[in-house]
Design an enzyme around this catalytic site. Structure first.
Site, short mmCIF file in Angstrom:
data_model
loop_
_atom_site.label_atom_id
_atom_site.label_comp_id
_atom_site.label_asym_id
_atom_site.label_seq_id
_atom_site.Cartn_x
_atom_site.Cartn_y
_atom_site.Cartn_z
CD GLN A 1 -26.05 39.40 -13.48
OE1 GLN A 1 -24.78 38.63 -14.23
NE2 GLN A 1 -25.45 39.63 -12.24
CG HIS B 1 -25.76 39.77 -19.66
ND1 HIS B 1 -25.10 40.48 -18.78
CD2 HIS B 1 -25.72 38.50 -19.38
CE1 HIS B 1 -24.59 39.77 -17.82
NE2 HIS B 1 -24.99 38.29 -18.08
CD GLU C 1 -24.13 34.82 -19.09
OE1 GLU C 1 -23.16 35.47 -18.93
OE2 GLU C 1 -24.98 35.06 -18.38
CG HIS D 1 -28.88 35.57 -15.88
ND1 HIS D 1 -29.12 36.40 -17.03
CD2 HIS D 1 -27.80 35.75 -15.57
CE1 HIS D 1 -27.68 36.98 -17.12
NE2 HIS D 1 -27.02 36.52 -16.44
NE ARG E 1 -24.63 44.57 -9.73
CZ ARG E 1 -23.59 45.55 -9.86
NH1 ARG E 1 -24.00 46.88 -9.45
NH2 ARG E 1 -22.36 45.19 -10.06
#
Length: 333
Positions: free
Chosen positions: A110, A112, A130, A188, A208
């Site tokens: 996936q 982001h 993150e 990642h 995804r």
């Protein structure tokens, strides 16, 4: 204001396991609300420890503010809770999301989006940068972070469609204590056997890319976001994807720093006091192991698997451990 603890929000997933409940059960006093009661054998992939995500706002678990949501607290206490700059920037939205993640099987590959793309495609939403701290890792466990070789957007799409995308991802064998910083745009995946503490921007947007042909809990194939991810991916290579640091007893050690959060590791075996008078923001304290009293204007007990929010109004913070204890300390200013 006293430090605050919150009721965990458990997330059943097709790839989750049983580690989160066992980890938290060793010391947690947080009750589980009736509407979130789960079958004992239901796989739990994530526990949202502190969340301002719409529809998943954390609720205070104890003390005079028990039952209040994080949004209600910010609306009432404003800068006293989150700090002046945070309140001006985010309003009643809490800017960070804290999770524990248990991967019994591999998570999807996936990526982001960043703030610009998320805002443009998702009605003003924030992107998602993150970090991961490995709480536990089974033998020969790995995860993916970044690319192992340079590829183009066209090659990315071809490899997703023929199932060979993992051949060009950087695969990292991991052990407890490893740290990975994941800026928005980095491809990642957490793999089977990883147990992770995650700190991220308040966003639940995930593209995804590849899911091994797996079915979801509803028995249907899970949605892929191949085109969105093609735009979101940062295709540049990094020399090193794992974050280097040297643990130091009774001192804070920086693990990550970016415009959205700064995180330190604190391992102690004696009382530790932290001056917070010069800060204009809150502090998040995640207890990774052990047990301690956390004191500011008031005090709470914090045990393994529990997270506390120290308000911006605190002048000082004291940790009084009952033996060795380990924490992640995170703030966003």
């Amino acid at each position: 204001m006293h430090p605050l603890k919150f009721i965990p929000i458990y997330k059943p997933t097709v790839w989750g396991g049983q580690k989160i409940k066992a980890y938290k059960a060793s010391g947690s006093t947080n009750p589980l609300p009736a509407e979130n009661k789960l079958d004992e054998m239901q796989p739990i992939g994530e526990s949202w420890e502190l969340s301002g995500v719409k529809g998943n706002e954390s609720v205070v678990s104890e003390g005079p503010l028990a039952g209040k949501t994080i949004k209600e607290l910010i609306a009432t206490y404003k800068a006293e809770l989150v700090g002046k700059v945070n309140y001006e920037r985010y309003g009643e939205e809490f800017p960070l999301l804290i999770k524990f993640i248990d991967a019994q099987s591999d998570l999807s590959i996936q990526v982001h989006p960043d703030d610009e793309m998320a805002g443009r495609r998702h009605n003003g939403s924030k992107g998602k940068t993150e970090m991961w701290y490995l709480l536990d890792a089974e033998e020969d466990t790995c995860l993916y972070s970044g690319f192992s070789q340079e590829i183009s957007p066209e090659e990315y799409e071809k490899r997703v469609l023929d199932g060979s995308i993992t051949e060009v991802l950087a695969r990292h064998q991991v052990t407890p204590g490893d740290v990975f910083f994941l800026p928005a745009g980095r491809v990642h995946a957490i793999c089977s056997g990883c147990f992770v503490a995650e700190i991220q921007q308040t966003s639940d947007i995930t593209y995804r890319i590849y899911d091994y042909g797996r079915l979801g809990l509803d028995g249907k194939p899970r949605q892929l976001h191949i085109e969105e991810a093609k735009e979101a991916i940062d295709y540049k290579l990094d020399a090193e994807y794992r974050s280097a640091y040297q643990p130091c007893l009774n001192q804070e050690v920086q693990l990550a720093s970016c415009p959205y959060f700064t995180t330190h590791l604190l391992e102690i075996d004696k009382p530790y006091q932290k001056n917070w008078s010069d800060s204009d923001g809150f502090l998040i304290v995640i207890c990774l192991s052990g047990k301690a009293t956390l004191k500011t204007d008031g005090s709470i007990q914090l045990s393994q698997g529990e997270t506390a929010l120290v308000p911006a109004s605190a002048e000082w913070i004291e940790f009084i451990p009952e033996g060795p204890a380990k924490f992640l300390l995170s703030h966003n200013l």
